[in-house]
Enzyme design. Structure first.
Site, PDB file in Angstrom:
ATOM      1  N   SER A   1       0.870  -1.192   0.000  1.00  0.00           N
ATOM      2  CA  SER A   1       0.000   0.000   0.000  1.00  0.00           C
ATOM      3  C   SER A   1       0.896   1.227   0.000  1.00  0.00           C
ATOM      4  O   SER A   1       2.065   1.153   0.417  1.00  0.00           O
ATOM      5  CB  SER A   1      -0.854  -0.003   1.276  1.00  0.00           C
ATOM      6  OG  SER A   1      -1.408   1.273   1.524  1.00  0.00           O
TER       7      SER A   1
ATOM      8  N   TYR B   1      -2.244  -1.323  10.304  1.00  0.00           N
ATOM      9  CA  TYR B   1      -2.316  -1.463   8.847  1.00  0.00           C
ATOM     10  C   TYR B   1      -0.979  -1.077   8.213  1.00  0.00           C
ATOM     11  O   TYR B   1      -0.437  -1.812   7.378  1.00  0.00           O
ATOM     12  CB  TYR B   1      -3.435  -0.577   8.295  1.00  0.00           C
ATOM     13  CG  TYR B   1      -3.663  -0.712   6.807  1.00  0.00           C
ATOM     14  CD1 TYR B   1      -4.419  -1.772   6.297  1.00  0.00           C
ATOM     15  CD2 TYR B   1      -3.137   0.206   5.907  1.00  0.00           C
ATOM     16  CE1 TYR B   1      -4.632  -1.910   4.927  1.00  0.00           C
ATOM     17  CE2 TYR B   1      -3.344   0.081   4.543  1.00  0.00           C
ATOM     18  CZ  TYR B   1      -4.100  -0.980   4.058  1.00  0.00           C
ATOM     19  OH  TYR B   1      -4.297  -1.113   2.701  1.00  0.00           O
TER      20      TYR B   1
HETATM   21  N1  LIG Z   1      -8.611   0.194  -1.773  1.00  0.00           N
HETATM   22  C1  LIG Z   1      -7.442   0.829  -1.664  1.00  0.00           C
HETATM   23  O1  LIG Z   1      -7.350   2.044  -1.817  1.00  0.00           O
HETATM   24  C2  LIG Z   1      -6.193   0.063  -1.344  1.00  0.00           C
HETATM   25  C3  LIG Z   1      -4.974   0.742  -1.386  1.00  0.00           C
HETATM   26  C4  LIG Z   1      -3.807   0.046  -1.109  1.00  0.00           C
HETATM   27  C5  LIG Z   1      -3.864  -1.296  -0.802  1.00  0.00           C
HETATM   28  N2  LIG Z   1      -5.063  -1.914  -0.748  1.00  0.00           N
HETATM   29  C6  LIG Z   1      -5.065  -3.326  -0.422  1.00  0.00           C
HETATM   30  O2  LIG Z   1      -5.699  -4.032  -1.474  1.00  0.00           O
HETATM   31  C7  LIG Z   1      -6.290  -5.218  -0.951  1.00  0.00           C
HETATM   32  C8  LIG Z   1      -7.739  -5.286  -1.378  1.00  0.00           C
HETATM   33  O3  LIG Z   1      -8.415  -4.162  -0.838  1.00  0.00           O
HETATM   34  P1  LIG Z   1      -9.843  -3.690  -1.345  1.00  0.00           P
HETATM   35  O4  LIG Z   1      -9.803  -2.217  -1.327  1.00  0.00           O
HETATM   36  O5  LIG Z   1     -10.213  -4.398  -2.586  1.00  0.00           O
HETATM   37  O6  LIG Z   1     -10.735  -4.159  -0.105  1.00  0.00           O
HETATM   38  P2  LIG Z   1     -12.132  -4.904  -0.043  1.00  0.00           P
HETATM   39  O7  LIG Z   1     -12.548  -4.780   1.368  1.00  0.00           O
HETATM   40  O8  LIG Z   1     -13.037  -4.431  -1.125  1.00  0.00           O
HETATM   41  O9  LIG Z   1     -11.752  -6.430  -0.373  1.00  0.00           O
HETATM   42  C9  LIG Z   1     -10.986  -7.210   0.502  1.00  0.00           C
HETATM   43  C10 LIG Z   1     -11.367  -8.666   0.301  1.00  0.00           C
HETATM   44  O10 LIG Z   1     -10.550  -9.456   1.179  1.00  0.00           O
HETATM   45  C11 LIG Z   1     -11.394 -10.408   1.814  1.00  0.00           C
HETATM   46  N3  LIG Z   1     -10.833 -10.807   3.096  1.00  0.00           N
HETATM   47  C12 LIG Z   1     -10.782 -10.086   4.242  1.00  0.00           C
HETATM   48  N4  LIG Z   1     -10.249 -10.807   5.231  1.00  0.00           N
HETATM   49  C13 LIG Z   1      -9.950 -12.032   4.702  1.00  0.00           C
HETATM   50  C14 LIG Z   1      -9.388 -13.212   5.224  1.00  0.00           C
HETATM   51  N5  LIG Z   1      -9.042 -13.311   6.512  1.00  0.00           N
HETATM   52  N6  LIG Z   1      -9.208 -14.270   4.390  1.00  0.00           N
HETATM   53  C15 LIG Z   1      -9.598 -14.192   3.083  1.00  0.00           C
HETATM   54  N7  LIG Z   1     -10.163 -13.097   2.533  1.00  0.00           N
HETATM   55  C16 LIG Z   1     -10.332 -12.032   3.339  1.00  0.00           C
HETATM   56  C17 LIG Z   1     -12.730  -9.701   1.969  1.00  0.00           C
HETATM   57  O11 LIG Z   1     -13.788 -10.607   2.207  1.00  0.00           O
HETATM   58  C18 LIG Z   1     -12.821  -8.957   0.653  1.00  0.00           C
HETATM   59  O12 LIG Z   1     -13.423  -9.750  -0.342  1.00  0.00           O
HETATM   60  C19 LIG Z   1      -6.067  -5.170   0.555  1.00  0.00           C
HETATM   61  O13 LIG Z   1      -4.917  -5.914   0.887  1.00  0.00           O
HETATM   62  C20 LIG Z   1      -5.830  -3.707   0.823  1.00  0.00           C
HETATM   63  O14 LIG Z   1      -5.104  -3.493   1.983  1.00  0.00           O
HETATM   64  C21 LIG Z   1      -6.234  -1.288  -1.021  1.00  0.00           C
END
Ligand SMILES: NC(=O)c1ccc[n+]([C@@H]2O[C@H](COP(=O)([O-])OP(=O)(O)OC[C@H]3O[C@@H](n4cnc5c(N)ncnc54)[C@H](O)[C@@H]3O)[C@@H](O)[C@H]2O)c1
Length: 264
Positions: free
Chosen positions: A148, A161
């Site tokens: 991230s 985080y």
């Molecule tokens: N959205 C952003 O701006 C952003 C930025 C940087 C990094 N990220 C990272 O990208 C990844 C996806 O984020 P997102 O924004 O799509 O979030 P999101 O909440 O839309 O999706 C996350 C998914 O992970 C699943 N999940 C959560 N805990 C879990 C577990 N213990 N085992 C299996 N699955 C699990 C959830 O059910 C969900 O489907 C994450 O690692 C997040 O930290 C997101």
């Protein structure tokens, strides 16, 4: 002519594939020709992703996994091998951000810290642990971990985080020389702030959304553009990259953030 980003014949695992970035990644990998195992703790979300992929003539199956449990990560890898015969690509995407619960170290319940580290960091390690031997058998592969912008430029106040994502960035670099001996590349992506369910606290408030928009040099990101980078990293077109942690954040970490952000 550049090298193709097609993934015909490849098998990919996407964790957290039931929502947001993981869903977009699973769809893009399938559209590029990969057969995809969609792992998620949210069975309905994973099933919906599989429907979207198969509805577009792609190949995918859903598998329940809580990535914080090593045995469940092992079962996800085994189910992928049983279904598609091997593993070439692993996108470690499952992750949680808990503003309000996560916070400044003295204010955060240690159990919250443990859970964030277990899902984000240990989950990434467990999936690598079980998938790498299968990639060795397959003759090589590509791992894409999800860090991230917070691994490079924390906002403050989300200590769990930020630490988990910093750990993923360093795990990525540390694994790369050993993995490289077996033809396996290990990279990480560091998106900025993307329109996904995780960020509804930003997208749900116009003033906050405007401030975050200004913090990205070319405006806010969508999940599909991050998925394009995942496909690139999965493909041979990125063969020069391993041990890289890519700031794919529309400039979020490239310049000083607008003062407006300090209000939130
Ligand atoms: N959205 C952003 O701006 C952003 C930025 C940087 C990094 N990220 C990272 O990208 C990844 C996806 O984020 P997102 O924004 O799509 O979030 P999101 O909440 O839309 O999706 C996350 C998914 O992970 C699943 N999940 C959560 N805990 C879990 C577990 N213990 N085992 C299996 N699955 C699990 C959830 O059910 C969900 O489907 C994450 O690692 C997040 O930290 C997101």
């Amino acid at each position: 002519m550049g090298t193709s980003m097609e993934l015909d014949g490849k098998v990919a695992i996407v964790t957290g594939g039931g929502s947001g970035l993981g869903r977009a990644s699973a769809q893009a990998l399938a559209a590029a020709g990969a057969r995809v195992a969609v792992g998620d703790v949210d069975d309905a979300g994973a099933a919906e992703t599989v429907e979207l992929i198969t509805g577009a003539d792609g190949a995918a199956f859903a598998h329940h996994v809580d990535v914080s449990v090593a045995a469940e990560c092992e079962a996800l890898v085994q189910a992928t091998v049983d279904t598609y015969g091997g593993v070439h690509v692993l996108h470690n995407n499952a992750g949680v951000a808990w503003p309000g619960r996560d916070g400044f170290a003295p204010d955060m319940d240690p159990a919250t810290w443990d859970r964030i580290i277990a899902i984000n960091l240990s989950g990434t390690f467990y999936c690598c642990h079980f998938a790498i031997p299968e990639m060795v058998l397959a003759g090589g592969g590509s791992i894409i971990n999800t860090a991230s912008s917070m691994a490079h430029l924390p906002l403050g106040g989300l200590d769990g985080y930020a630490a988990s994502k910093g750990g993923i960035a360093l795990l990525t670099k540390s694994m790369s020389p050993s993995a490289g001996r077996s033809g396996i590349r290990v990279n990480a992506i560091s998106p900025g702030y993307v329109d996904t369910p995780m960020n509804q606290m930003i997208w749900g408030n116009d003033a906050v959304k405007h401030a975050f928009d200004l913090g990205h040099a070319t405006g806010l990101q969508d999940a599909e553009e991050i998925a394009d980078i995942v496909v690139f990293l999965a493909s041979d077109a990125s063969r020069s990259l391993t041990g890289a942690v890519l700031n794919c954040d529309r400039g979020w970490t490239a310049f000083k953030q607008p003062d407006l952000l300090r209000e939130f």
